[in-house]
Write a protein that holds these residues in place. Structure first.
Motif, PDB file in Angstrom:
ATOM      1  N   TYR A   1      -0.326   7.451  -7.942  1.00 35.65           N
ATOM      2  CA  TYR A   1      -0.066   8.259  -6.744  1.00 35.65           C
ATOM      3  C   TYR A   1       1.229   7.800  -6.064  1.00 35.65           C
ATOM      4  N   HIS A   2       2.064   8.739  -5.675  1.00 37.29           N
ATOM      5  CA  HIS A   2       3.357   8.552  -5.008  1.00 37.29           C
ATOM      6  C   HIS A   2       4.504   8.368  -6.007  1.00 37.29           C
ATOM      7  N   ASN A   3       4.196   8.318  -7.310  1.00 36.84           N
ATOM      8  CA  ASN A   3       5.233   8.109  -8.324  1.00 36.84           C
ATOM      9  C   ASN A   3       6.264   9.240  -8.304  1.00 36.84           C
ATOM     10  N   ARG A   4       5.797  10.484  -8.356  1.00 38.51           N
ATOM     11  CA  ARG A   4       6.714  11.625  -8.411  1.00 38.51           C
ATOM     12  C   ARG A   4       7.542  11.742  -7.129  1.00 38.51           C
TER      13      ARG A   4
ATOM     14  N   PRO B   1      -5.082  -1.148  -8.332  1.00 39.46           N
ATOM     15  CA  PRO B   1      -5.601   0.226  -8.221  1.00 39.46           C
ATOM     16  C   PRO B   1      -4.563   1.200  -7.664  1.00 39.46           C
ATOM     17  N   GLY B   2      -4.751   2.484  -7.979  1.00 41.34           N
ATOM     18  CA  GLY B   2      -3.853   3.520  -7.498  1.00 41.34           C
ATOM     19  C   GLY B   2      -4.594   4.578  -6.710  1.00 41.34           C
ATOM     20  N   GLY B   3      -3.861   5.349  -5.902  1.00 41.26           N
ATOM     21  CA  GLY B   3      -4.445   6.403  -5.080  1.00 41.26           C
ATOM     22  C   GLY B   3      -3.843   6.381  -3.696  1.00 41.26           C
ATOM     23  N   PRO B   4      -4.136   7.389  -2.884  1.00 42.87           N
ATOM     24  CA  PRO B   4      -3.524   7.482  -1.553  1.00 42.87           C
ATOM     25  C   PRO B   4      -3.735   6.253  -0.676  1.00 42.87           C
ATOM     26  N   ASP B   5      -4.868   5.557  -0.864  1.00 46.93           N
ATOM     27  CA  ASP B   5      -5.168   4.379  -0.038  1.00 46.93           C
ATOM     28  C   ASP B   5      -4.988   3.072  -0.804  1.00 46.93           C
ATOM     29  N   GLU B   6      -4.373   3.166  -1.970  1.00 52.62           N
ATOM     30  CA  GLU B   6      -4.249   1.981  -2.819  1.00 52.62           C
ATOM     31  C   GLU B   6      -2.798   1.516  -2.917  1.00 52.62           C
ATOM     32  N   ASP B   7      -2.392   1.016  -4.067  1.00 53.35           N
ATOM     33  CA  ASP B   7      -1.146   0.256  -4.171  1.00 53.35           C
ATOM     34  C   ASP B   7      -0.020   1.022  -4.861  1.00 53.35           C
ATOM     35  N   PHE B   8       1.199   0.622  -4.514  1.00 53.71           N
ATOM     36  CA  PHE B   8       2.412   1.158  -5.136  1.00 53.71           C
ATOM     37  C   PHE B   8       3.401   0.004  -5.273  1.00 53.71           C
ATOM     38  N   GLY B   9       4.354   0.152  -6.177  1.00 51.69           N
ATOM     39  CA  GLY B   9       5.325  -0.920  -6.366  1.00 51.69           C
ATOM     40  C   GLY B   9       6.624  -0.419  -6.942  1.00 51.69           C
ATOM     41  N   ILE B  10       7.657  -1.223  -6.784  1.00 52.56           N
ATOM     42  CA  ILE B  10       8.986  -0.889  -7.293  1.00 52.56           C
ATOM     43  C   ILE B  10       9.707  -2.175  -7.678  1.00 52.56           C
TER      44      ILE B  10
ATOM     45  N   VAL C   1      -5.775  10.048 -20.674  1.00 49.93           N
ATOM     46  CA  VAL C   1      -4.952  10.901 -19.811  1.00 49.93           C
ATOM     47  C   VAL C   1      -4.571  10.133 -18.548  1.00 49.93           C
ATOM     48  N   PRO C   2      -3.266   9.916 -18.313  1.00 53.02           N
ATOM     49  CA  PRO C   2      -2.869   9.202 -17.090  1.00 53.02           C
ATOM     50  C   PRO C   2      -3.268   9.990 -15.838  1.00 53.02           C
ATOM     51  N   LEU C   3      -3.875   9.322 -14.895  1.00 50.81           N
ATOM     52  CA  LEU C   3      -4.286   9.946 -13.642  1.00 50.81           C
ATOM     53  C   LEU C   3      -3.702   9.164 -12.471  1.00 50.81           C
ATOM     54  N   GLU C   4      -3.428   9.875 -11.382  1.00 51.96           N
ATOM     55  CA  GLU C   4      -2.783   9.228 -10.234  1.00 51.96           C
ATOM     56  C   GLU C   4      -3.636   8.123  -9.620  1.00 51.96           C
ATOM     57  N   ASP C   5      -4.955   8.218  -9.786  1.00 49.59           N
ATOM     58  CA  ASP C   5      -5.839   7.184  -9.242  1.00 49.59           C
ATOM     59  C   ASP C   5      -6.545   6.412 -10.350  1.00 49.59           C
ATOM     60  N   PHE C   6      -6.043   6.550 -11.594  1.00 48.14           N
ATOM     61  CA  PHE C   6      -6.621   5.869 -12.756  1.00 48.14           C
ATOM     62  C   PHE C   6      -8.115   6.173 -12.889  1.00 48.14           C
TER      63      PHE C   6
ATOM     64  N   LYS D   1       0.828  -1.185   0.000  1.00 49.49           N
ATOM     65  CA  LYS D   1       0.000   0.000   0.000  1.00 49.49           C
ATOM     66  C   LYS D   1       0.881   1.261   0.000  1.00 49.49           C
ATOM     67  N   VAL D   2       0.344   2.343  -0.570  1.00 49.72           N
ATOM     68  CA  VAL D   2       1.070   3.612  -0.589  1.00 49.72           C
ATOM     69  C   VAL D   2       1.509   4.005   0.820  1.00 49.72           C
ATOM     70  N   LYS D   3       0.623   3.815   1.790  1.00 46.83           N
ATOM     71  CA  LYS D   3       0.944   4.232   3.156  1.00 46.83           C
ATOM     72  C   LYS D   3       2.122   3.453   3.729  1.00 46.83           C
ATOM     73  N   VAL D   4       2.340   2.251   3.239  1.00 48.79           N
ATOM     74  CA  VAL D   4       3.519   1.487   3.665  1.00 48.79           C
ATOM     75  C   VAL D   4       4.776   2.119   3.064  1.00 48.79           C
ATOM     76  N   PHE D   5       4.731   2.386   1.768  1.00 49.82           N
ATOM     77  CA  PHE D   5       5.888   2.987   1.108  1.00 49.82           C
ATOM     78  C   PHE D   5       6.194   4.386   1.626  1.00 49.82           C
ATOM     79  N   ALA D   6       5.152   5.104   2.084  1.00 53.65           N
ATOM     80  CA  ALA D   6       5.336   6.485   2.533  1.00 53.65           C
ATOM     81  C   ALA D   6       5.941   6.580   3.931  1.00 53.65           C
ATOM     82  N   GLN D   7       6.081   5.474   4.638  1.00 58.95           N
ATOM     83  CA  GLN D   7       6.721   5.490   5.952  1.00 58.95           C
ATOM     84  C   GLN D   7       8.160   5.991   5.824  1.00 58.95           C
ATOM     85  N   PRO D   8       8.641   6.736   6.790  1.00 60.39           N
ATOM     86  CA  PRO D   8      10.051   7.144   6.758  1.00 60.39           C
ATOM     87  C   PRO D   8      10.967   5.930   6.623  1.00 60.39           C
ATOM     88  N   HIS D   9      11.902   6.018   5.713  1.00 62.20           N
ATOM     89  CA  HIS D   9      12.963   5.030   5.475  1.00 62.20           C
ATOM     90  C   HIS D   9      12.524   3.799   4.669  1.00 62.20           C
TER      91      HIS D   9
END
Length: 542
Positions: free
Chosen positions: A62-65, A117-126, A241-246, A25-33
Motif C-alpha cells: 500500500y502507497h507504492n503506486r 506488514p503492509g496496508g493503510p495502517d501498516e508500514d512503508f519504506g524507501i 498474487v502480490p497484494l497491497e496488504d499481503f 507507518k504509511v500515515k507518516v509517509f502520506a503527510q504532505p512533504h
C-alpha cells in the motif's frame, strides 16, 4: 514541457535511514512533504543527476503506486534523463539490483518495508541503492540524513500521473519513463547461474515443491521461473498474487508467519522441498519434508556445494556472514581454504567485500542469503541454488543437511525475538550489558572468554562501525549475542542469538531449544529481560 515548481518545506525529525533505508507507518509517509523531503535529500546527496538514469520500483505494498508517481515527477524536475520503472510499480529488491547493474544506471530507489506488514495502517519504506546495485553505504545515508535536517524546499513538476501498467516508453516533462518487465532480466540472470536443465529433469521425474510468495513481490518471479521455465506443476507457487496488504499477512518467511507452508511440508505425503520469500523478495526460508534449515546452515550447505552450480563451478573467493549468524559457514571456508569474513548486520557491509573480489557467497541469519551476482540478498536465488543442489545430489534436504553436520559438526543455533518492547527499556538493557565485565566468570557450566560490543573495520575502505551488538563468548566457543533490530517501525525489537558447537553426531538430532536450554536461561538472566521489558517469553523463536 511541464514547469518545474519549487515548493517551500521544513524538516521532519527522524528521517534517519536505518540498516535498510527509512521505514515508517504509511500515515507518516502520506503527510504532505514527508516523502518529498526525503527524496529531495537523496537527490541533493548523490551528485550531478543531469542526463542520468534511475531505477524505481517496490514490493507492491500500500502507497507504492502513489509514492512512485511523486518520485517520477521529482526526478523529472531534478534533471534525470530517464527513469526505469517495473510494470505496475513492481520490482523485487534483488531484481532492482540486477537491473541497476545490467543497465549501469545511476542507482535506484526501492520502495519497501521488506518483511514488515503492509496496508493503510501498516508500514512503508524507501531506500537509495548506489550504481553498484547495493544499499547506500553509511557515508551516503549520513549525508542524506544531514540534508533532511536542513532542507527548505524541493522541486517537482505538475503533470498527470504516468501509466505504470503498460510496457513501453513515455514522456514526463523532459524525461523519459520506461516501464519494463520486472521479471525478465532477473530470470535471465538466474538461468546463467544455475543448471535449469537438471532442475527441469527433477521436476519431470516427480520432484515436488511448494513456494510461498506470501502475496508479496516474488509471486510473479516464482511463477515465471519455477512453473513456466522449470516445469514445476501449476499451483507450486502459493499465495502468488502480490497484494497491497499481503493478504492481511505478515510477509516474513519464518516458521511462525509462513505457517501455510510449514503445514504443507509436514507429514509423509508432503512435498520434497519448501521455500518462502518475504515482502520485497530478498529473504528466504528453506524447508525439507518435516525439516527446517536455519539460514546459517543454509549458507554453509550452499557454500559447501557451490561448485555443483554452473555459475560457481570455479569455486568461491570467500564467504561473508553477519556477526550474529552462526559460525557454520566459517567451518566450510576453513576446509575450502578461503577467507571467512564477519561483518555487522546489514547487507551494505558485504558490498565492499563483493566489489573487491574478497567474497562470493554472503549470508545473514535473518533469512538473507546471496552472492556476488547482485548487491542485495536474494530469496529466489537461494531457492534456485537449493534446487540445483537437490537435483544434482538426488538426496533429501534432511539427508544433505545431516550429512553436512556429520562432516563439519553442527552449530546448534536459535534466535529469540522480543518485538515491540519499550524503546527506552530496550536501550537501558543494552547499556546494562555494555557495562558488564565478564571475562573469566563462570555462568552455569560455561566460562566467559570475553564480552564486548562488536565493532567492525572494513578491510577494503577502512570505515569503522561501532556498537553493532553485544557478544558474550565462552571458552568452548558457545556464545550469546544481543542486538536491537533496526527494521521495525514501532517500539524496539530485541534479538537474542544463542549458539553452541556440537561435534557429536549422536546429538545432532536434538531440538535446538532443548540443546540450548542452559544458554537460553543464561542469556535471559544476564540481560535481565523479564525485569527490564516485562516479557517472559519471546514473540518469535527461529
Amino acid at each position: 514541457m511541464a514547469a518545474v515548481k519549487t515548493i517551500p518545506t521544513t524538516p521532519f525529525s527522524g528521517q534517519k535511514p536505518g540498516t535498510s533505508g527509512l521505514r515508517k507507518k504509511v500515515k507518516v509517509f502520506a503527510q504532505p512533504h514527508y516523502l518529498e523531503n526525503f527524496v529531495q535529500a537523496v537527490f541533493d546527496s548523490i551528485g550531478d543527476l543531469g542526463g542520468k538514469t534511475l531505477v524505481v520500483g517496490g514490493d507492491g505494498r500500500y502507497h507504492n503506486r502513489t509514492a512512485i508517481q511523486t518520485i517520477l515527477k521529482m526526478a523529472a524536475a531534478s534533471g534525470f534523463a530517464k527513469v526505469m520503472v517495473g510494470r505496475g510499480g513492481i520490482l523485487s529488491t534483488p531484481a532492482a539490483s540486477c537491473v541497476i547493474r545490467k543497465y549501469k544506471t545511476f542507482g535506484g530507489i526501492i520502495l519497501s518495508a521488506s518483511h514488515n506488514p503492509g496496508g493503510p495502517d501498516e508500514d512503508f519504506g524507501i531506500k537509495y541503492n548506489i550504481p553498484a546495485g547495493g544499499p547506500a553505504p553509511e557515508a551516503i545515508t549520513e549525508a542524506i540524513y544531514a540534508r533532511t535536517q536542513e532542507i527548505s524546499s524541493y522541486k517537482i513538476i505538475e503533470a498527470a500521473d504516468v501509466d505504470l501498467d503498460t510496457i513501453g516508453e513515455r514522456g514526463l516533462g523532459g524525461m523519459t519513463v520506461q516501464v519494463f518487465d520486472p521479471v525478465a532480466d532477473y530470470a535471465e540472470l538466474m538461468e546463467s547461474l544455475f543448471d535449469f536443465g537438471a532442475i527441469r529433469a527433477a521436476f519431470a521425474a516427480g520432484f515436488r515443491m511448494k513456494f510461498d510468495a506470501m502475496h508479496a513481490v516474488t509471486g510473479p518471479y516464482a511463477t515465471e521461473i519455477l512453473e513456466n521455465r522449470l516445469g514445476a506443476p501449476k499451483g507450486t507457487v502459493m499465495n502468488g498474487v502480490p497484494l497491497e496488504d499481503f493478504g492481511h499477512g505478515h510477509p516474513d518467511p519464518n516458521l511462525v508467519h509462513a505457517h501455510d507452508l510449514v503445514e504443507a511440508l509436514t507429514g509423509a505425503g508432503a512435498p520434497d522441498f519448501g521455500a518462502a520469500s518475504d515482502g520485497d523478495g530478498d529473504r528466504n526460508m528453506i524447508l525439507g519434508r518435516d525439516f527446517y534449515v536455519t539460514p546459517s546452515d543454509s549458507l554453509a550447505v550452499l557454500a559447501a556445494n557451490a561448485t555443483l552450480c554452473p555459475g560457481y563451478a570455479r569455486g568461491l573467493k570467500g564467504i561473508a556472514r553477519s556477526m550474529p549468524t552462526s559460525a557454520a559457514p566459517d567451518r566450510v571456508a576453513a576446509k575450502l581454504g578461503i577467507p571467512a569474513w564477519e561483518t555487522p548486520t546489514g547487507w551494505k557491509f558485504f558490498g565492499t567485500l563483493l566489489d573487491a573480489g574478497k567474497a562470493t557467497f554472503c549470508g545473514e541469519e535473518s533469512f538473507g542469503t546471496g552472492s556476488d551476482h547482485v548487491r542485495e540478498k536474494d530469496g529466489l536465488w537461494a531457492v534456485l541454488a537449493w534446487l540445483n543442489v537437490l537435483a544434482v545430489r538426488k538426496q533429501s534436504v534432511a539427508d544433505i543437511v545431516t550429512a553436512h553436520w556429520r562432516e563439519y559438526g553442527r552449530n546448534v543455533y536459535s534466535r529469540h525475538d522480543y518485538e515491540g518492547i519499550d524503546s527506552a527499556a530496550a536501550e537501558g538493557l543494552m547499556e546494562h550489558l555494555r557495562g558488564l565485565s565478564l571475562k573469566g566468570e563462570r555462568l552455569g557450566t560455561y566460562t566467559v572468554a570475553f564480552n564486548d560490543d562488536f565493532a567492525y573495520t572494513d578491510p577494503v575502505d577502512g570505515s569503522v562501525s561501532k556498537k553493532q551488538g553485544i557478544r558474550v563468548v565462552f571458552e568452548d566457543g558457545s556464545r550469546v549475542v544481543f542486538r536491537l533490530s533496526g527494521t521495525g517501525t514501532e517500539g524496539a525489537t530485541l534479538r537474542v542469538y544463542i549458539e553452541r558447537f556440537e561435534p557429536d553426531a549422536t546429538k545432532h538430532h536434538l531440538d535446538p531449544q532443548v540443546a540450548l536450554a542452559d544458554l537460553i536461561t543464561i542469556a535471559r538472566d544476564l540481560a535481565q529481560i523479564e525485569a527490564r521489558t516485562g516479557r517472559t517469553e519471546p514473540t518469535v523463536i527461529t
